[in-house]
Scaffold this motif. Sequence first.
Motif, PDB file in Angstrom:
ATOM      1  N   GLU A   1      -6.643  -9.172  -1.427  1.00  0.00           N
ATOM      2  CA  GLU A   1      -5.920  -9.517  -2.648  1.00  0.00           C
ATOM      3  C   GLU A   1      -4.442  -9.684  -2.340  1.00  0.00           C
ATOM      4  O   GLU A   1      -3.858  -8.874  -1.604  1.00  0.00           O
ATOM      5  N   SER A   2      -3.842 -10.726  -2.906  1.00  0.00           N
ATOM      6  CA  SER A   2      -2.410 -10.946  -2.731  1.00  0.00           C
ATOM      7  C   SER A   2      -1.610  -9.912  -3.528  1.00  0.00           C
ATOM      8  O   SER A   2      -1.949  -9.591  -4.664  1.00  0.00           O
TER       9      SER A   2
ATOM     10  N   HIS B   1      10.506   1.003   1.550  1.00  0.00           N
ATOM     11  CA  HIS B   1       9.893   1.576   0.347  1.00  0.00           C
ATOM     12  C   HIS B   1       8.554   2.207   0.692  1.00  0.00           C
ATOM     13  O   HIS B   1       7.968   1.939   1.750  1.00  0.00           O
ATOM     14  N   GLY B   2       8.066   3.017  -0.226  1.00  0.00           N
ATOM     15  CA  GLY B   2       6.738   3.569  -0.073  1.00  0.00           C
ATOM     16  C   GLY B   2       5.668   2.506  -0.226  1.00  0.00           C
ATOM     17  O   GLY B   2       5.863   1.512  -0.922  1.00  0.00           O
ATOM     18  N   VAL B   3       4.532   2.710   0.463  1.00  0.00           N
ATOM     19  CA  VAL B   3       3.401   1.784   0.399  1.00  0.00           C
ATOM     20  C   VAL B   3       2.121   2.594   0.238  1.00  0.00           C
ATOM     21  O   VAL B   3       1.986   3.671   0.842  1.00  0.00           O
ATOM     22  N   GLY B   4       1.194   2.091  -0.543  1.00  0.00           N
ATOM     23  CA  GLY B   4      -0.072   2.803  -0.721  1.00  0.00           C
ATOM     24  C   GLY B   4      -1.062   1.947  -1.478  1.00  0.00           C
ATOM     25  O   GLY B   4      -1.564   0.953  -0.983  1.00  0.00           O
ATOM     26  N   ARG B   5      -1.332   2.342  -2.705  1.00  0.00           N
ATOM     27  CA  ARG B   5      -2.210   1.531  -3.556  1.00  0.00           C
ATOM     28  C   ARG B   5      -1.476   0.328  -4.131  1.00  0.00           C
ATOM     29  O   ARG B   5      -2.094  -0.638  -4.582  1.00  0.00           O
ATOM     30  N   THR B   6      -0.149   0.386  -4.152  1.00  0.00           N
ATOM     31  CA  THR B   6       0.683  -0.725  -4.595  1.00  0.00           C
ATOM     32  C   THR B   6       1.683  -1.063  -3.500  1.00  0.00           C
ATOM     33  O   THR B   6       1.895  -0.289  -2.566  1.00  0.00           O
TER      34      THR B   6
ATOM     35  N   ALA C   1      -7.167  -1.169   8.030  1.00  0.00           N
ATOM     36  CA  ALA C   1      -7.739  -2.506   7.818  1.00  0.00           C
ATOM     37  C   ALA C   1      -6.721  -3.435   7.169  1.00  0.00           C
ATOM     38  O   ALA C   1      -6.601  -4.613   7.546  1.00  0.00           O
ATOM     39  N   ALA C   2      -5.991  -2.935   6.184  1.00  0.00           N
ATOM     40  CA  ALA C   2      -4.960  -3.747   5.535  1.00  0.00           C
ATOM     41  C   ALA C   2      -3.858  -4.093   6.531  1.00  0.00           C
ATOM     42  O   ALA C   2      -3.357  -5.223   6.560  1.00  0.00           O
ATOM     43  N   GLY C   3      -3.480  -3.128   7.352  1.00  0.00           N
ATOM     44  CA  GLY C   3      -2.447  -3.379   8.350  1.00  0.00           C
ATOM     45  C   GLY C   3      -2.864  -4.455   9.341  1.00  0.00           C
ATOM     46  O   GLY C   3      -2.071  -5.352   9.672  1.00  0.00           O
TER      47      GLY C   3
ATOM     48  N   ASN D   1      -9.435  -3.481   0.391  1.00  0.00           N
ATOM     49  CA  ASN D   1     -10.178  -2.290  -0.059  1.00  0.00           C
ATOM     50  C   ASN D   1      -9.284  -1.310  -0.817  1.00  0.00           C
ATOM     51  O   ASN D   1      -9.449  -0.089  -0.719  1.00  0.00           O
ATOM     52  N   GLY D   2      -8.334  -1.867  -1.561  1.00  0.00           N
ATOM     53  CA  GLY D   2      -7.486  -1.032  -2.413  1.00  0.00           C
ATOM     54  C   GLY D   2      -6.257  -0.459  -1.741  1.00  0.00           C
ATOM     55  O   GLY D   2      -5.464   0.212  -2.401  1.00  0.00           O
TER      56      GLY D   2
END
Length: 255
Positions: A54-55, A174-179, A15-17, A106-107
């Motif tokens: 969220e930005s 870089h890694g991507v996830g909750r941040t 969803a974020a993607g 959604n986080g």
Amino acid sequence: MIELRTPAEIEEMRAAGRFVASVLEATSKAAAVGVNLLDLDALAHEMIRKAGAESCYIDYHPSFGASPFGKVICTSVNDAVLHGLPHDYRLKDGDLLSLDFAASVNGWVSDSAISLVVGTPRGEDLKLIDTTERALAAGIEAARVGNKIGDISRAIQDVAKAGGYSVNTDFGGHGVGRTMHGDPHIPNAGRPGRGLPLKPGLVIAIEPWFLHTTDRIFTDPDGWTLRSADGSRGAHSEHTVAITEDGPIVLTARG
């Protein structure tokens, strides 16, 4: 710390993607001669609001930033290549614009970038953009279980070298996830077979960026925008990618 995501979590990240891809599509379409960079930021901001997202940028204040970013999208023009802080500037015919956007839905975070020419293109700019896109595709193709970070880095480097561009390794994937930014760091140049083994569940942003005639950069007086040391133009391409047993999944695919 490097975190691996479950297949269910990767599905949640889609969803974020999709949202990040939609914002880049909308802002790219809106970018035209006479459009103000602040208008592009306002468009992205409104899409964030409507989506309940969220930005990742507005309060972002890493060690290399002079202050919190304060905007929601990076707009880098011509000799600016990364972290372009939106400001009162109207796009001109022939400008090379790079848009970089990350948001949380959604986080879960996704991060992506695209470069384009506004109005009449220069051949050298189109070549530069095409090279970053092909380098990104090569990096994604190398993001497979059994390979290592160095294989991604070398794949990007080989495309840059073939295009006649040098590579700066100060900033990369870089890694991507909750941040937005996490481990591992993924340089845009490296040695194959070296570095962290790529395992299922690793989610990373791969982001080649090149400059026409240099690999040196400096920070603009705004405290954020990174510009080429010699005034030559830059381009930047990026996708968030999940590594799975079945191959890489591009979470921020557009169109």
